[in-house]
Design a protein around this motif. Structure first.
Motif, PDB file in Angstrom:
ATOM      1  N   CYS A  69       0.889  -1.042   0.091  1.00 30.66           N
ATOM      2  CA  CYS A  69      -0.524  -0.016  -0.351  1.00 30.66           C
ATOM      3  C   CYS A  69       0.652   1.001   0.501  1.00 30.66           C
ATOM      4  N   LEU A  73       0.606   4.585  -2.328  1.00 27.41           N
ATOM      5  CA  LEU A  73       0.386   5.075  -2.300  1.00 27.41           C
ATOM      6  C   LEU A  73       1.430   6.384  -3.025  1.00 27.41           C
ATOM      7  N   THR A  94      -3.020   8.135  11.870  1.00 33.25           N
ATOM      8  CA  THR A  94      -2.665   7.410  10.754  1.00 33.25           C
ATOM      9  C   THR A  94      -1.506   6.944  10.239  1.00 33.25           C
ATOM     10  N   SER A  97       3.124   6.296   6.310  1.00 30.73           N
ATOM     11  CA  SER A  97       2.974   5.700   4.420  1.00 30.73           C
ATOM     12  C   SER A  97       2.315   7.015   4.449  1.00 30.73           C
ATOM     13  N   THR A  98       0.789   7.040   4.824  1.00 31.57           N
ATOM     14  CA  THR A  98       0.101   7.644   3.989  1.00 31.57           C
ATOM     15  C   THR A  98       0.588   9.063   4.232  1.00 31.57           C
ATOM     16  N   VAL A 140      -8.321   8.220   5.255  1.00 31.36           N
ATOM     17  CA  VAL A 140      -7.842   6.808   5.896  1.00 31.36           C
ATOM     18  C   VAL A 140      -9.550   6.575   6.148  1.00 31.36           C
ATOM     19  N   ASP A 166      -7.366   6.635   1.111  1.00 33.81           N
ATOM     20  CA  ASP A 166      -6.196   5.229   2.231  1.00 33.81           C
ATOM     21  C   ASP A 166      -6.934   3.968   2.665  1.00 33.81           C
ATOM     22  N   ALA A 168      -6.770   0.647   2.768  1.00 33.33           N
ATOM     23  CA  ALA A 168      -5.479   0.202   3.687  1.00 33.33           C
ATOM     24  C   ALA A 168      -6.785  -0.922   4.042  1.00 33.33           C
ATOM     25  N   HIS A 169      -8.008  -0.922   5.660  1.00 31.17           N
ATOM     26  CA  HIS A 169      -8.293  -1.169   6.022  1.00 31.17           C
ATOM     27  C   HIS A 169      -9.795  -1.456   5.265  1.00 31.17           C
ATOM     28  N   SER A 190      -4.322  -2.535   1.539  1.00 28.07           N
ATOM     29  CA  SER A 190      -2.916  -2.969   1.660  1.00 28.07           C
ATOM     30  C   SER A 190      -3.343  -4.930   1.743  1.00 28.07           C
ATOM     31  N   LYS A 195      -3.783  -7.384   7.530  1.00 27.79           N
ATOM     32  CA  LYS A 195      -4.958  -7.493   6.414  1.00 27.79           C
ATOM     33  C   LYS A 195      -6.050  -8.473   7.089  1.00 27.79           C
ATOM     34  N   GLY A 202       1.634  -6.908   0.208  1.00 30.02           N
ATOM     35  CA  GLY A 202       1.556  -6.220  -0.970  1.00 30.02           C
ATOM     36  C   GLY A 202       0.601  -4.942  -1.569  1.00 30.02           C
ATOM     37  N   TYR A 334      -1.784   3.853  16.276  1.00 30.26           N
ATOM     38  CA  TYR A 334      -1.166   4.945  15.622  1.00 30.26           C
ATOM     39  C   TYR A 334      -0.413   5.939  17.042  1.00 30.26           C
TER      40      TYR A 334
HETATM   41  C1  PLP Z   1      -1.409  -1.499   6.767  1.00 27.14           C
HETATM   42  C2  PLP Z   1      -1.901   0.288   6.029  1.00 27.14           C
HETATM   43  C3  PLP Z   1      -0.923   0.955   5.431  1.00 27.14           C
HETATM   44  C4  PLP Z   1       0.743   0.194   4.333  1.00 27.14           C
HETATM   45  O1  PLP Z   1       0.892  -1.042   3.924  1.00 27.14           O
HETATM   46  P1  PLP Z   1       0.952  -1.356   3.306  1.00 27.14           P
HETATM   47  O2  PLP Z   1       0.948  -2.319   2.447  1.00 27.14           O
HETATM   48  O3  PLP Z   1       2.324  -2.093   4.855  1.00 27.14           O
HETATM   49  O4  PLP Z   1       2.709  -0.868   2.895  1.00 27.14           O
HETATM   50  C5  PLP Z   1      -0.830   2.107   5.141  1.00 27.14           C
HETATM   51  N1  PLP Z   1      -1.806   3.249   5.182  1.00 27.14           N
HETATM   52  C6  PLP Z   1      -2.880   2.332   6.634  1.00 27.14           C
HETATM   53  C7  PLP Z   1      -3.520   3.624   6.966  1.00 27.14           C
HETATM   54  C8  PLP Z   1      -2.342   1.207   6.595  1.00 27.14           C
HETATM   55  O5  PLP Z   1      -2.946   0.366   8.073  1.00 27.14           O
END
Ligand code: PLP
Length: 394
Positions: A69, A73, A94, A97-98, A140, A166, A168-169, A190, A195, A202, A334
């Motif tokens: 993820c 991003l 968050t 990486s965001t 997010v 984002d 990811a969740h 993500s 997850k 991935g 976080y």
């Molecule tokens: C897990 C997560 C990421 C990063 O995901 P990766 O696949 O590990 O890079 C980014 N943003 C949020 C909100 C996440 O929970």
């Protein structure tokens, strides 16, 4: 050659861990098939199956698997052409990486607070943060619970901004019936092992705004037009833009495809467990003023995570220790990014107090939630949490 000694996980896992990656049983078969097909670099047979799966099930116009993820991003920051000094608004509550993906291209991050009812960005606080330099808002969907995308898209339209989800969740979760990840201009997912649907590491980029489609393929393939070349659209492939190596090996895609074929089963189980937590812990809200997840009427739950928000940091610390003694691993989440060492050093924050974000940093506690968690274990966890509060309030 000496055989490699691989540590064997203990079969009797005494502690109820926070997470346990679920395997459908089909993963290694598909990996073997990917190997047998003889093309294990990116965009092979299983990558195509994964792409089709997402396009069909969620009607995403264009998807590209990525190595994470985080990578997706980073691609977003390149696609919206972030330049030095451009501003990007996002929640302080968050994952790193965001923000980092945009910081890497020179963006100034403007952090917004969360809602009192959910850790999602507080949309009512965004408009005053918009300046002529603002280029995008990254949201997010915390715990898979949708942000109010209608309000956000209206705001984006009014100020000519990009919205990046984002997500990811947020796999298999919806806003007014629309899949999360299908509404913003771009969205990222993500498949990290924590997850719902996993491939170890991935991720995926979803491109909803058609104008980004072509360039997204190029950026993902090291700045070359190799994807177009493989489709026979150009005679040779060449260096045409900036880019990096963001595509995963087909071995990863093979693993992921096994998971995707079982997504219904995974989601049903996780949502069932989530509902059971909700039923048993709802009493904490009225009795002890503990906050539990709130699902607005425009949102759905996808069983990604179940959390409590304690009344103070001290209460949370005591609860974590209490549960640990009962062999239950519960973990916080976080830490407000505007308070991080990296961001403090940049001195970019304007001094606003982000009270909700800080409250979630101090008080939010995530409970074990994974496919193989049994109802008996879950009931035991709830029992212990209720015990903790009863004893504390005696
Ligand atoms: C897990 C997560 C990421 C990063 O995901 P990766 O696949 O590990 O890079 C980014 N943003 C949020 C909100 C996440 O929970």
């Amino acid at each position: 050659m000496k055989p490699l000694k691989i540590p064997i996980p203990s079969p009797t896992q005494q502690m109820i861990g926070f997470n346990r990656p679920f395997l459908t049983g089909q993963e290694t078969n598909y990996i073997q098939q990917a190997v047998a097909l003889g093309k294990i670099s990116g965009d092979g047979f299983f990558t195509q199956r994964c792409h089709e799966f997402f396009q069909e099930r969620y009607d995403f116009p264009k998807v590209l698997l990525t190595v994470s993820c985080t990578a997706a991003l980073e691609m977003c920051a390149l696609l919206i052409d972030i330049q030095q000094g451009d501003e990007v608004i996002m929640p302080a509550y968050t994952f790193v990486s965001t923000a980092n993906a945009f910081v890497m291209q020179g963006a100034k991050i403007v952090f917004a607070d969360s809602e009192p009812t959910t850790p999602n960005i507080d949309i009512s606080k965004i408009e005053t943060l918009i300046t002529p330099k603002t280029k995008a808002i990254v949201v997010v969907h915390y715990g898979g619970v949708a942000c109010d995308m209608e309000q956000l898209m209206a705001l984006a339209k009014k100020h000519n901004l990009y919205i990046i989800e984002d997500a990811a969740h947020a796999i298999d979760s919806f806003h007014k019936g629309k899949p999360l990840g299908s509404i913003g201009h771009l969205a990222t997912f993500s498949f990290h092992e924590t997850k719902n649907v996993i491939s170890g590491e991935g991720g995926m980029l979803v491109i909803n705004d058609e104008k980004f489609q072509k360039r997204a393929e190029i950026i993902r393939e090291k700045g070359t037009n190799r994807s177009a070349f493989f489709r026979g659209e150009v005679a040779k492939y060449n260096w045409v833009d900036i880019g990096s190596s963001y595509l995963p090996s087909d071995i990863i895609a093979a693993f992921l495809y096994a998971q995707l074929q079982h997504i219904q089963q995974i989601q049903e189980k996780r949502i069932k467990l989530w509902n059971r937590y909700y039923q048993q812990l709802q009493v904490l809200t009225s009795k002890y003023a503990v906050q539990i997840p709130f699902i607005p009427d425009y949102a759905t739950r996808n069983g990604h995570l179940f959390y409590l928000v304690c009344n103070s940091l001290e209460e949370r610390t005591a609860l974590i220790a209490f549960l640990k003694r009962k062999k239950i691993q519960a973990v916080f989440h976080y830490l407000s990014l505007h308070q991080s060492p990296f961001f403090q050093e940049r001195k970019e924050h304007d001094g606003r107090t982000l009270a909700q974000s800080d409250r979630y940093s101090d008080c939010l506690l995530r409970l074990p939630l994974y496919y193989e968690l049994t109802e008996k274990q879950l009931d035991y966890i709830c029992y212990q949490i209720l015990e903790f509060y009863e004893e504390k309030n005696k």
